[in-house]
Motif scaffolding. Structure first.
Motif, PDB file in Angstrom:
ATOM      1  N   VAL A 129       0.847  -1.193   0.000  1.00 54.61           N
ATOM      2  CA  VAL A 129       0.000   0.000   0.000  1.00 54.61           C
ATOM      3  C   VAL A 129       0.882   1.241   0.000  1.00 54.61           C
ATOM      4  O   VAL A 129       1.797   1.368   0.815  1.00 54.61           O
ATOM      5  N   LEU A 130       0.602   2.162  -0.929  1.00 58.02           N
ATOM      6  CA  LEU A 130       1.310   3.434  -0.959  1.00 58.02           C
ATOM      7  C   LEU A 130       0.992   4.219   0.307  1.00 58.02           C
ATOM      8  O   LEU A 130      -0.121   4.134   0.832  1.00 58.02           O
ATOM      9  N   ASP A 131       1.957   4.985   0.800  1.00 58.41           N
ATOM     10  CA  ASP A 131       1.805   5.658   2.090  1.00 58.41           C
ATOM     11  C   ASP A 131       0.604   6.592   2.177  1.00 58.41           C
ATOM     12  O   ASP A 131       0.023   6.768   3.241  1.00 58.41           O
ATOM     13  N   ASP A 132       0.183   7.167   1.059  1.00 56.60           N
ATOM     14  CA  ASP A 132      -0.992   8.040   1.103  1.00 56.60           C
ATOM     15  C   ASP A 132      -2.299   7.267   0.878  1.00 56.60           C
ATOM     16  O   ASP A 132      -3.362   7.863   0.747  1.00 56.60           O
ATOM     17  N   GLU A 133      -2.191   5.946   0.823  1.00 58.94           N
ATOM     18  CA  GLU A 133      -3.330   5.037   0.656  1.00 58.94           C
ATOM     19  C   GLU A 133      -4.101   5.294  -0.645  1.00 58.94           C
ATOM     20  O   GLU A 133      -5.282   5.023  -0.748  1.00 58.94           O
ATOM     21  N   SER A 134      -3.377   5.764  -1.665  1.00 62.64           N
ATOM     22  CA  SER A 134      -4.019   5.999  -2.961  1.00 62.64           C
ATOM     23  C   SER A 134      -3.965   4.768  -3.862  1.00 62.64           C
ATOM     24  O   SER A 134      -4.731   4.689  -4.825  1.00 62.64           O
TER      25      SER A 134
ATOM     26  N   PHE B 151      -1.434  -2.762  -4.082  1.00 62.15           N
ATOM     27  CA  PHE B 151      -1.054  -3.863  -4.957  1.00 62.15           C
ATOM     28  C   PHE B 151      -1.356  -5.137  -4.186  1.00 62.15           C
ATOM     29  O   PHE B 151      -0.651  -5.487  -3.241  1.00 62.15           O
ATOM     30  N   THR B 152      -2.443  -5.797  -4.570  1.00 65.28           N
ATOM     31  CA  THR B 152      -3.045  -6.824  -3.724  1.00 65.28           C
ATOM     32  C   THR B 152      -2.617  -8.253  -4.028  1.00 65.28           C
ATOM     33  O   THR B 152      -3.101  -9.180  -3.377  1.00 65.28           O
ATOM     34  N   GLY B 153      -1.727  -8.446  -4.973  1.00 64.74           N
ATOM     35  CA  GLY B 153      -1.316  -9.809  -5.305  1.00 64.74           C
ATOM     36  C   GLY B 153      -2.518 -10.640  -5.714  1.00 64.74           C
ATOM     37  O   GLY B 153      -3.369 -10.185  -6.472  1.00 64.74           O
ATOM     38  N   ASP B 154      -2.613 -11.853  -5.187  1.00 57.76           N
ATOM     39  CA  ASP B 154      -3.743 -12.724  -5.494  1.00 57.76           C
ATOM     40  C   ASP B 154      -4.794 -12.728  -4.390  1.00 57.76           C
ATOM     41  O   ASP B 154      -5.771 -13.463  -4.483  1.00 57.76           O
ATOM     42  N   ALA B 155      -4.598 -11.935  -3.347  1.00 60.23           N
ATOM     43  CA  ALA B 155      -5.600 -11.897  -2.269  1.00 60.23           C
ATOM     44  C   ALA B 155      -6.911 -11.317  -2.795  1.00 60.23           C
ATOM     45  O   ALA B 155      -7.968 -11.933  -2.677  1.00 60.23           O
ATOM     46  N   LEU B 156      -6.848 -10.135  -3.375  1.00 57.31           N
ATOM     47  CA  LEU B 156      -8.031  -9.486  -3.933  1.00 57.31           C
ATOM     48  C   LEU B 156      -7.816  -9.289  -5.417  1.00 57.31           C
ATOM     49  O   LEU B 156      -6.879  -8.611  -5.835  1.00 57.31           O
ATOM     50  N   LEU B 157      -8.664  -9.904  -6.213  1.00 59.88           N
ATOM     51  CA  LEU B 157      -8.661  -9.713  -7.655  1.00 59.88           C
ATOM     52  C   LEU B 157      -9.843  -8.819  -8.012  1.00 59.88           C
ATOM     53  O   LEU B 157     -10.677  -8.513  -7.159  1.00 59.88           O
TER      54      LEU B 157
END
Length: 167
Positions: free
Chosen positions: A56-61, A64-70
């Motif tokens: 997660v980018l520090d500003d929460e914008s 990158f969820t990998g295969d957890a959330l598609l």
């Protein structure tokens, strides 16, 4: 630290091999790493596998969820220490708590989609809008085909991809 590139490596502490990888840092909750003017936070998001991470980018914008959330789905949970209940909890506690407008970039998509948002997935993801028990029942009943080359890939993944020990 990667013995070949000298890069710092972080693996989820749920990954069976993280303690055997020299110089590797284990992540059980989250950690941050600064890169230029942005910082990146790694959030342990197990469930698809024991070692899944969401970056997660520090500003929460962006996440990158990998295969957890598609996009409109999630990774399978039927092998490699996967657990449907753990995946549901990870997505809801580590990803769906991000702002609605946070862009979601999954590892891959079989339908050509490249980006979604947390708000869209929270509202429209047909699997993750279910109750925890209904999600577990759905995932356990998928009866997905066995992945090709699974007998090669899973053991390599469990060794963190290490094929040779450093000299």
């Amino acid at each position: 630290m990667c013995w070949r590139t000298r890069a710092r490596v972080t693996l989820s502490s749920s990954t069976p091999c993280w303690r055997r990888c020299p110089g590797t840092r284990g992540c059980c909750g989250s950690w941050g790493s600064a890169c230029a003017t942005q910082a990146l936070q790694a959030r342990a998001s197990p469930g698809h596998t024991a070692g899944c991470l969401t970056l997660v980018l520090d500003d929460e914008s962006m996440a990158f969820t990998g295969d957890a959330l598609l996009i409109r789905g999630c990774g399978r949970t039927d092998f490699q220490q996967g657990c449907a209940r753990t995946l549901y909890r990870s997505v809801h506690e580590k990803i769906f708590t991000l702002p609605d407008e946070c862009l979601v970039y999954p590892a891959h998509d079989y339908n050509g989609h490249t980006v979604s948002t947390v708000g869209e997935e929270r509202r429209l993801n047909p699997r993750l809008t279910l109750s925890p028990d209904a999600f577990v029942a759905l995932m356990e009943g998928l009866q997905l085909p066995r992945p090709r080359r699974m007998d090669e890939a899973v053991p390599a993944n469990l060794r963190c991809g290490i094929q040779d020990e450093p000299v």
